[in-house]
Design a protein around this motif. Structure first.
Motif, PDB file in Angstrom:
ATOM      1  N   UNK B 205      35.714  13.048  30.800  1.00  0.00           N
ATOM      2  CA  UNK B 205      34.475  13.764  30.533  1.00  0.00           C
ATOM      3  C   UNK B 205      33.311  12.816  30.324  1.00  0.00           C
ATOM      4  N   UNK B 206      33.564  11.748  29.567  1.00  0.00           N
ATOM      5  CA  UNK B 206      32.510  10.768  29.296  1.00  0.00           C
ATOM      6  C   UNK B 206      32.085  10.060  30.584  1.00  0.00           C
ATOM      7  N   UNK B 207      33.055   9.734  31.444  1.00  0.00           N
ATOM      8  CA  UNK B 207      32.735   9.016  32.679  1.00  0.00           C
ATOM      9  C   UNK B 207      31.907   9.901  33.611  1.00  0.00           C
ATOM     10  N   UNK B 208      32.325  11.170  33.737  1.00  0.00           N
ATOM     11  CA  UNK B 208      31.626  12.084  34.641  1.00  0.00           C
ATOM     12  C   UNK B 208      30.160  12.214  34.247  1.00  0.00           C
ATOM     13  N   UNK B 209      29.888  12.242  32.937  1.00  0.00           N
ATOM     14  CA  UNK B 209      28.515  12.450  32.485  1.00  0.00           C
ATOM     15  C   UNK B 209      27.685  11.187  32.390  1.00  0.00           C
ATOM     16  N   UNK B 210      28.286  10.021  32.598  1.00  0.00           N
ATOM     17  CA  UNK B 210      27.586   8.766  32.363  1.00  0.00           C
ATOM     18  C   UNK B 210      26.590   8.441  33.472  1.00  0.00           C
ATOM     19  N   UNK B 211      25.443   7.920  33.091  1.00  0.00           N
ATOM     20  CA  UNK B 211      24.506   7.505  34.130  1.00  0.00           C
ATOM     21  C   UNK B 211      23.857   6.154  33.826  1.00  0.00           C
ATOM     22  N   UNK B 212      23.339   5.976  32.609  1.00  0.00           N
ATOM     23  CA  UNK B 212      22.571   4.762  32.317  1.00  0.00           C
ATOM     24  C   UNK B 212      23.405   3.494  32.482  1.00  0.00           C
ATOM     25  N   UNK B 213      24.703   3.565  32.148  1.00  0.00           N
ATOM     26  CA  UNK B 213      25.538   2.368  32.246  1.00  0.00           C
ATOM     27  C   UNK B 213      25.909   2.060  33.698  1.00  0.00           C
ATOM     28  N   UNK B 214      25.731   3.044  34.588  1.00  0.00           N
ATOM     29  CA  UNK B 214      26.151   2.848  35.973  1.00  0.00           C
ATOM     30  C   UNK B 214      25.005   2.457  36.900  1.00  0.00           C
ATOM     31  N   UNK B 215      23.788   2.814  36.505  1.00  0.00           N
ATOM     32  CA  UNK B 215      22.633   2.598  37.382  1.00  0.00           C
ATOM     33  C   UNK B 215      22.517   1.141  37.820  1.00  0.00           C
ATOM     34  N   UNK B 216      22.723   0.198  36.874  1.00  0.00           N
ATOM     35  CA  UNK B 216      22.541  -1.215  37.197  1.00  0.00           C
ATOM     36  C   UNK B 216      23.872  -1.928  37.475  1.00  0.00           C
TER      37      UNK B 216
END
Lengths: 288, 291
Positions: B205-216
């Motif tokens: 659930x946490x991974x699916x919703x994550x964005x800021x840590x993945x952008x860069x």
């Protein structure tokens, strides 16, 4: 085998140490190159100008003020929702409200951002247009300003504060409530004069956790804060520590990129202070 | 003279009680509003092209298959690394370690890690995995960054479930001559399996919703692996997840696409939540039977 498990256990320590070392190593050089005072207390942020300026005072102030306002709006609603769940709600309603809070926590922050743009921003724009009609000195933000960002943040911290507060309210021994009833206090009177004070340290932890959530949130408010570096006044377009990093990292280089890492380091310092406060308040709550 | 038997009503009580109900209902209404608004606005974008193709500038169509595949990649790789390490750490904390400095230090580190915002993980991932380890923008870089982020969830949830394994199980096995590692492998971990499953679902659930840590770290490419042979090399390619896709579409002003992705994300969140409920419900039932 115990060595393998020990190494796994050390993984968390290694991660925290590595992050701390890297944040300092990447964020500190710009601070010395630009000058600590010029950077932390400078008010002009113009990283791509011919004579670049890297003052982040307004950015820091925005994060502090924005977080505080989000807490002021969000915490009363969250604590009362926790009271509702643990003290006053009839069973069938608890069964609806509790999962709703859990789901709010699961909604991705970009979705909150999307809703912020399409619902909060237009509403705030109408209010802004009404207040500043005919005021030539005010720079219209189109609804992308501090208030919009604060409203989005206030909603996003709800689940965290509700959950932690509810747990601490439920941990209050029943005999305290019963004694209060026996003295003739009403249900509501008991909540505000007995139960909430007894759960005080748990609720303080909830608020501190909420502060951590709000100050670290990036994607949701990138779209609604407006993103110009200004004093954090309600209808100003503002930039938070987090949104500054998100909006400029992709095209930054050299000293500009190092300065963005310094913003990250400032945020990291805030978070570490919050963590330490949290740790001591939680310990206190445990002792009580 | 007022009778003692008439209950005194205070207006302040009514107001406060009203506020409490108002807050509870407001929170629920917020969620209902969010789900309905996204469903109404997003349902129009969902069609076979949207779900089964990738964005095509030539054809002028939009689809999220690439984003979905990348999300799956990142979930699988992150879990492959984080689950064993997280379980190992939890086993160390509950089964091996003696209460002391080291344990409280590890617990403090876990606590700190869970308090660090995702944008900081993103910066660290970019600097350490991306630059120092030369991974650049890649699925692997994103997964390693997320591994650090979900480690606390897995450690803590597993630890809770290891603690619920009755001491008598361990003592029974010990009495029959089993050594520590054997007890952990054959008794402790199987008895707390459902707790571990819960930990994994929460992490997803946490991974699916994550964005800021993945952008860069993982970047924003929407392309699929080029061929069957490209399945593994794709790990080293840039790959944006659904949330990143939503962010990009939103910044470009394509509202319809953004709402479509938001709806897919909400459905995923609801499904993950239901799954968690199902698993924890079964645990509660089992424990009820034992007592």
């Amino acid at each position: 085998m115990s060595v393998v498990f020990f190494v796994c256990g050390g993984g968390a320590i290694a991660a925290v140490l590595a992050i701390t070392v890297y944040m300092i190593a990447c964020g500190f050089p710009a601070l010395t190159k630009i000058g600590v005072l010029d950077m932390l207390f400078g008010t002009v942020w113009a990283p791509t100008a011919a004579e670049p300026k890297f003052g982040i005072l307004y950015i820091i102030l925005t994060s502090i003020v924005g977080t505080m306002l989000a807490i002021v709006i969000g915490v009363p609603i969250a604590v009362l929702t926790a009271v509702f769940l643990s003290e006053t709600a009839p069973k069938p309603m608890t069964r609806i409200v509790k999962p709703a809070v859990e789901l709010l926590a699961g909604i991705p922050s970009v979705v909150y951002g999307l809703l912020g743009i399409l619902i909060v921003k237009p509403v705030i724009y109408h209010i802004e247009a009404a207040i500043y009609a005919g005021d030539a000195t005010h720079q219209m933000t189109g609804g992308a300003n501090l208030i919009s960002a604060v409203l989005v943040l206030a909603i996003m911290i709800l689940p965290t504060v509700v959950n932690v507060s509810e747990t601490s309210l439920r941990a209050v021994p029943q005999h305290l409530r019963n004694s209060s009833y026996a003295l003739g206090a009403t249900r509501v009177g008991t909540v505000f004069k007995v139960t909430l004070p007894a759960a005080r340290s748990g609720i303080i932890s909830a608020v501190v956790l909420g502060v951590g959530r709000a100050i670290g949130e990036a994607m949701a408010i990138t779209m609604v804060a407006g993103n110009s570096v200004n004093l954090p006044l309600p209808f100003n377009s503002v930039r938070f520590l987090t949104t500054g990093i998100v909006s400029e990292m992709s095209y930054s280089s050299g000293l500009h990129r190092e300065a963005l890492f310094t913003i990250g380091l400032v945020l990291f310092a805030f978070i570490m202070v919050i963590n330490i406060v949290l740790n001591t308040t939680l310990k206190k709550a445990g002792e009580e | 003279m007022e009778s003692l038997y008439v209950k005194k009503k205070r207006p302040s009580d009514a107001i406060l009680s009203g506020l409490i109900y108002f807050s509870g209902i407001l929170t629920t209404a917020l969620l209902a509003g969010i789900i309905i608004y996204i469903a109404v606005n997003g349902i129009g974008s969902i069609d076979p092209t949207f779900l089964t193709t990738i964005k095509s500038v030539a054809k002028g169509t939009f689809g999220i298959l690439g984003y979905m595949v990348n999300t799956l990649y990142i979930i699988v790789i992150t879990l492959l690394i984080a689950t064993p390490v997280g379980i190992g750490a939890a086993v160390y904390l509950t089964e091996y370690a003696k209460r002391g400095r080291l344990v409280s230090f590890i617990e403090f580190a876990t606590e700190t890690l869970s308090g660090i915002p995702s944008i900081i993980f993103g910066l660290f991932g970019m600097a350490f995995f991306g630059q120092t380890c030369h991974m650049g923008f890649s699925v692997l870089c994103g997964s390693l960054t997320l591994t650090l982020m979900i480690l606390p969830i897995i450690i803590r949830t597993t630890q809770e479930s290891l603690k619920t394994v009755p001491e008598s199980y361990r003592l029974g096995a010990l009495g029959m001559g089993a050594e520590k590692w054997r007890i952990i492998r054959t008794i402790v971990i199987p008895s707390s399996l459902q707790g571990i499953v819960t930990a994994v679902i929460l992490a997803v659930g946490r991974i699916v919703g994550e964005s800021a840590a993945l952008l860069f770290t993982a970047g924003s490419s929407y392309l699929l692996p080029k061929s069957a042979a490209g399945i593994f090399p794709h790990i080293m390619e840039s790959g944006g997840t659904l949330t990143i896709g939503l962010y990009l579409e939103m910044s470009e002003g394509n509202k319809a696409n953004a709402f479509g992705i938001a709806l897919v994300l909400i459905v995923l969140v609801l499904a993950i939540n239901a799954l968690t409920k199902l698993v924890t419900g079964r645990i509660a039932k089992k424990q009820g039977k034992q007592n």
